[in-house]
Design a protein around this motif. Structure first.
Motif, PDB file in Angstrom:
ATOM      1  N   LEU A 175      39.861  43.975  38.955  1.00 24.27           N
ATOM      2  CA  LEU A 175      39.866  44.778  40.174  1.00 24.27           C
ATOM      3  C   LEU A 175      39.525  43.909  41.376  1.00 24.27           C
ATOM      4  O   LEU A 175      40.106  44.078  42.455  1.00 24.27           O
ATOM      5  CB  LEU A 175      38.878  45.939  40.062  1.00 24.27           C
ATOM      6  N   LEU A 176      38.605  42.970  41.212  1.00 22.16           N
ATOM      7  CA  LEU A 176      38.287  42.030  42.287  1.00 22.16           C
ATOM      8  C   LEU A 176      39.560  41.333  42.761  1.00 22.16           C
ATOM      9  O   LEU A 176      39.813  41.220  43.963  1.00 22.16           O
ATOM     10  CB  LEU A 176      37.256  41.015  41.798  1.00 22.16           C
ATOM     11  N   GLU A 177      40.380  40.880  41.815  1.00 28.40           N
ATOM     12  CA  GLU A 177      41.614  40.180  42.178  1.00 28.40           C
ATOM     13  C   GLU A 177      42.595  41.114  42.875  1.00 28.40           C
ATOM     14  O   GLU A 177      43.227  40.739  43.874  1.00 28.40           O
ATOM     15  CB  GLU A 177      42.249  39.581  40.927  1.00 28.40           C
ATOM     16  N   LEU A 178      42.731  42.331  42.368  1.00 30.38           N
ATOM     17  CA  LEU A 178      43.682  43.273  42.954  1.00 30.38           C
ATOM     18  C   LEU A 178      43.286  43.678  44.368  1.00 30.38           C
ATOM     19  O   LEU A 178      44.160  43.894  45.232  1.00 30.38           O
ATOM     20  CB  LEU A 178      43.797  44.517  42.072  1.00 30.38           C
ATOM     21  N   LEU A 179      41.986  43.777  44.636  1.00 29.94           N
ATOM     22  CA  LEU A 179      41.529  44.114  45.986  1.00 29.94           C
ATOM     23  C   LEU A 179      41.586  42.898  46.901  1.00 29.94           C
ATOM     24  O   LEU A 179      41.977  43.012  48.066  1.00 29.94           O
ATOM     25  CB  LEU A 179      40.106  44.671  45.937  1.00 29.94           C
ATOM     26  N   GLN A 180      41.192  41.748  46.379  1.00 28.77           N
ATOM     27  CA  GLN A 180      41.186  40.538  47.190  1.00 28.77           C
ATOM     28  C   GLN A 180      42.579  40.203  47.707  1.00 28.77           C
ATOM     29  O   GLN A 180      42.730  39.614  48.771  1.00 28.77           O
ATOM     30  CB  GLN A 180      40.640  39.376  46.359  1.00 28.77           C
ATOM     31  N   ARG A 181      43.576  40.617  46.972  1.00 30.39           N
ATOM     32  CA  ARG A 181      44.960  40.398  47.407  1.00 30.39           C
ATOM     33  C   ARG A 181      45.203  41.033  48.775  1.00 30.39           C
ATOM     34  O   ARG A 181      46.020  40.551  49.563  1.00 30.39           O
ATOM     35  CB  ARG A 181      45.904  40.991  46.360  1.00 30.39           C
ATOM     36  N   PHE A 182      44.495  42.133  49.088  1.00 30.77           N
ATOM     37  CA  PHE A 182      44.686  42.847  50.353  1.00 30.77           C
ATOM     38  C   PHE A 182      43.452  42.760  51.243  1.00 30.77           C
ATOM     39  O   PHE A 182      43.167  43.677  52.003  1.00 30.77           O
ATOM     40  CB  PHE A 182      45.025  44.317  50.069  1.00 30.77           C
ATOM     41  N   GLN A 183      42.739  41.647  51.152  1.00 34.71           N
ATOM     42  CA  GLN A 183      41.515  41.508  51.925  1.00 34.71           C
ATOM     43  C   GLN A 183      41.764  41.604  53.424  1.00 34.71           C
ATOM     44  O   GLN A 183      40.884  42.010  54.194  1.00 34.71           O
ATOM     45  CB  GLN A 183      40.841  40.171  51.604  1.00 34.71           C
ATOM     46  N   GLY A 184      42.971  41.239  53.864  1.00 27.25           N
ATOM     47  CA  GLY A 184      43.277  41.278  55.290  1.00 27.25           C
ATOM     48  C   GLY A 184      43.408  42.683  55.845  1.00 27.25           C
ATOM     49  O   GLY A 184      43.205  42.900  57.048  1.00 27.25           O
ATOM     50  N   THR A 185      43.754  43.664  55.001  1.00 26.00           N
ATOM     51  CA  THR A 185      43.961  45.033  55.473  1.00 26.00           C
ATOM     52  C   THR A 185      42.785  45.949  55.144  1.00 26.00           C
ATOM     53  O   THR A 185      42.556  46.938  55.839  1.00 26.00           O
ATOM     54  CB  THR A 185      45.225  45.645  54.847  1.00 26.00           C
ATOM     55  N   GLY A 186      42.049  45.645  54.091  1.00 24.43           N
ATOM     56  CA  GLY A 186      40.920  46.486  53.703  1.00 24.43           C
ATOM     57  C   GLY A 186      41.313  47.719  52.922  1.00 24.43           C
ATOM     58  O   GLY A 186      40.476  48.591  52.677  1.00 24.43           O
ATOM     59  N   TRP A 187      42.573  47.796  52.529  1.00 24.79           N
ATOM     60  CA  TRP A 187      42.955  48.907  51.654  1.00 24.79           C
ATOM     61  C   TRP A 187      44.104  48.463  50.750  1.00 24.79           C
ATOM     62  O   TRP A 187      44.859  47.558  51.072  1.00 24.79           O
ATOM     63  CB  TRP A 187      43.342  50.158  52.450  1.00 24.79           C
ATOM     64  N   ALA A 188      44.189  49.092  49.608  1.00 22.67           N
ATOM     65  CA  ALA A 188      45.234  48.773  48.634  1.00 22.67           C
ATOM     66  C   ALA A 188      45.618  50.037  47.891  1.00 22.67           C
ATOM     67  O   ALA A 188      44.752  50.869  47.582  1.00 22.67           O
ATOM     68  CB  ALA A 188      44.749  47.722  47.645  1.00 22.67           C
ATOM     69  N   GLU A 189      46.893  50.187  47.623  1.00 24.08           N
ATOM     70  CA  GLU A 189      47.377  51.329  46.841  1.00 24.08           C
ATOM     71  C   GLU A 189      48.330  50.799  45.768  1.00 24.08           C
ATOM     72  O   GLU A 189      49.279  50.084  46.081  1.00 24.08           O
ATOM     73  CB  GLU A 189      48.083  52.343  47.722  1.00 24.08           C
ATOM     74  N   TYR A 190      48.036  51.163  44.521  1.00 23.87           N
ATOM     75  CA  TYR A 190      48.854  50.720  43.392  1.00 23.87           C
ATOM     76  C   TYR A 190      49.412  51.931  42.650  1.00 23.87           C
ATOM     77  O   TYR A 190      48.647  52.851  42.304  1.00 23.87           O
ATOM     78  CB  TYR A 190      48.017  49.888  42.421  1.00 23.87           C
ATOM     79  N   PRO A 191      50.723  51.967  42.399  1.00 20.88           N
ATOM     80  CA  PRO A 191      51.258  53.003  41.512  1.00 20.88           C
ATOM     81  C   PRO A 191      50.481  52.977  40.199  1.00 20.88           C
ATOM     82  O   PRO A 191      50.113  51.907  39.717  1.00 20.88           O
ATOM     83  CB  PRO A 191      52.722  52.592  41.316  1.00 20.88           C
ATOM     84  N   ILE A 192      50.227  54.141  39.630  1.00 18.87           N
ATOM     85  CA  ILE A 192      49.362  54.212  38.466  1.00 18.87           C
ATOM     86  C   ILE A 192      49.910  53.398  37.296  1.00 18.87           C
ATOM     87  O   ILE A 192      49.142  52.752  36.565  1.00 18.87           O
ATOM     88  CB  ILE A 192      49.120  55.688  38.047  1.00 18.87           C
ATOM     89  N   ASP A 193      51.212  53.373  37.128  1.00 20.66           N
ATOM     90  CA  ASP A 193      51.788  52.577  36.037  1.00 20.66           C
ATOM     91  C   ASP A 193      51.528  51.094  36.255  1.00 20.66           C
ATOM     92  O   ASP A 193      51.167  50.368  35.324  1.00 20.66           O
ATOM     93  CB  ASP A 193      53.291  52.842  35.911  1.00 20.66           C
TER      94      ASP A 193
END
Length: 262
Positions: free
Chosen positions: A178-196
């Motif tokens: 999860l750290l990696e998935l959020l860090q990917r969008f550190q510039g925007t401060g939000w992330a949305e991933y399709p559940i699949d």
């Protein structure tokens, strides 16, 4: 031409520099495609592989076919995992036995071929072509799989970066992912991933995928809790529904200015 390519590859390898820096100065850099992929690693293997990734020069381009190796000692592993040396020795020995068979799984979205839907693509790739453990000397040498190197080196854009030290206190593979998935969008401060996609990235089991409550209780809530407690994040998340079905998960996050690295 083949001989020329061999000379170029040899020259590139000779001039490649493995980064040896203190833990607090090491960064993990992954292509965004690799960040989203399922990594197929245990927590101990994740520590070892990412410690090795953090030694690579992520900006350096490598000639096609060049294979490089990275060495991790038991002492380095013990520092990263905050564990006793005997635990570190066992982790390296286990990785020597198992890491060759660990697979990265990339899922590409649906696309068209010759104007017709071709469906999604599933691509399996190894992390290493060889994991050689020097038991008496207490270190392991990882020889990277050639096709994974473009996801780790020559990175100029579309990549995720974080301090290796951020993950040292984590005790869950889900928290690290999860750290990696959020860090990917550190510039925007939000992330949305399709559940699949999220389930694939987290390597969720079929049983967990069958019911979103399992994803919530087993993966998301514990991972969010650990990142907030141990790595100074403030995270708010919510399921995004389409009708009665959860279609995506959305995270809003930032680093707590009062937070610390433990």
């Amino acid at each position: 031409m083949a001989e020329v390519e061999k000379i170029r590859a040899k020259h590139a390898l000779k001039n490649y520099r493995i980064e040896e820096r203190p833990l607090e100065e090491r960064h993990v850099n992954l292509s965004n495609g690799l960040t989203r992929a399922a990594h197929g690693l245990t927590l101990a293997e994740k520590r070892l592989v990412m410690a090795a990734v953090a030694k690579l020069d992520s900006k350096k381009f490598l000639a096609e076919g060049v294979v490089i190796s990275t060495r991790i000692t038991a002492a380095e592993y013990a520092e990263i995992a905050d564990c006793e040396m005997n635990v570190a020795y066992r982790a390296l020995a286990s990785a020597g036995r198992n890491l060759y068979n660990r697979s990265i799984t990339f899922f590409s979205p649906h696309f068209k071929r010759n104007g017709r839907p071709a469906g999604e693509t599933i691509n399996h790739m190894r992390w290493v072509g060889r994991a050689k453990y020097y038991r008496q000397e207490g270190w392991i040498e990882l020889s990277w799989w050639p096709e994974v190197l473009p996801h780790l080196t020559g990175l100029r854009k579309n990549f995720t970066s974080y301090q290796l030290q951020q993950a040292t206190a984590l005790r869950s593979i889900y928290s690290w992912k999860l750290l990696e998935l959020l860090q990917r969008f550190q510039g925007t401060g939000w992330a949305e991933y399709p559940i699949d996609d999220f389930c694939i990235s987290m390597a969720a089991t079929q049983k967990q995928r069958a019911n979103f409550n399992n994803i919530r209780r087993r993966i998301i809530e514990p991972a969010v809790k650990e990142l907030m407690e141990k790595d100074g994040w403030i995270i708010v998340w919510e399921p995004v529904k389409k009708g009665r079905r959860v279609a995506a998960v959305k995270f809003k996050f930032h680093r707590d200015p009062q937070g610390k690295l433990f």
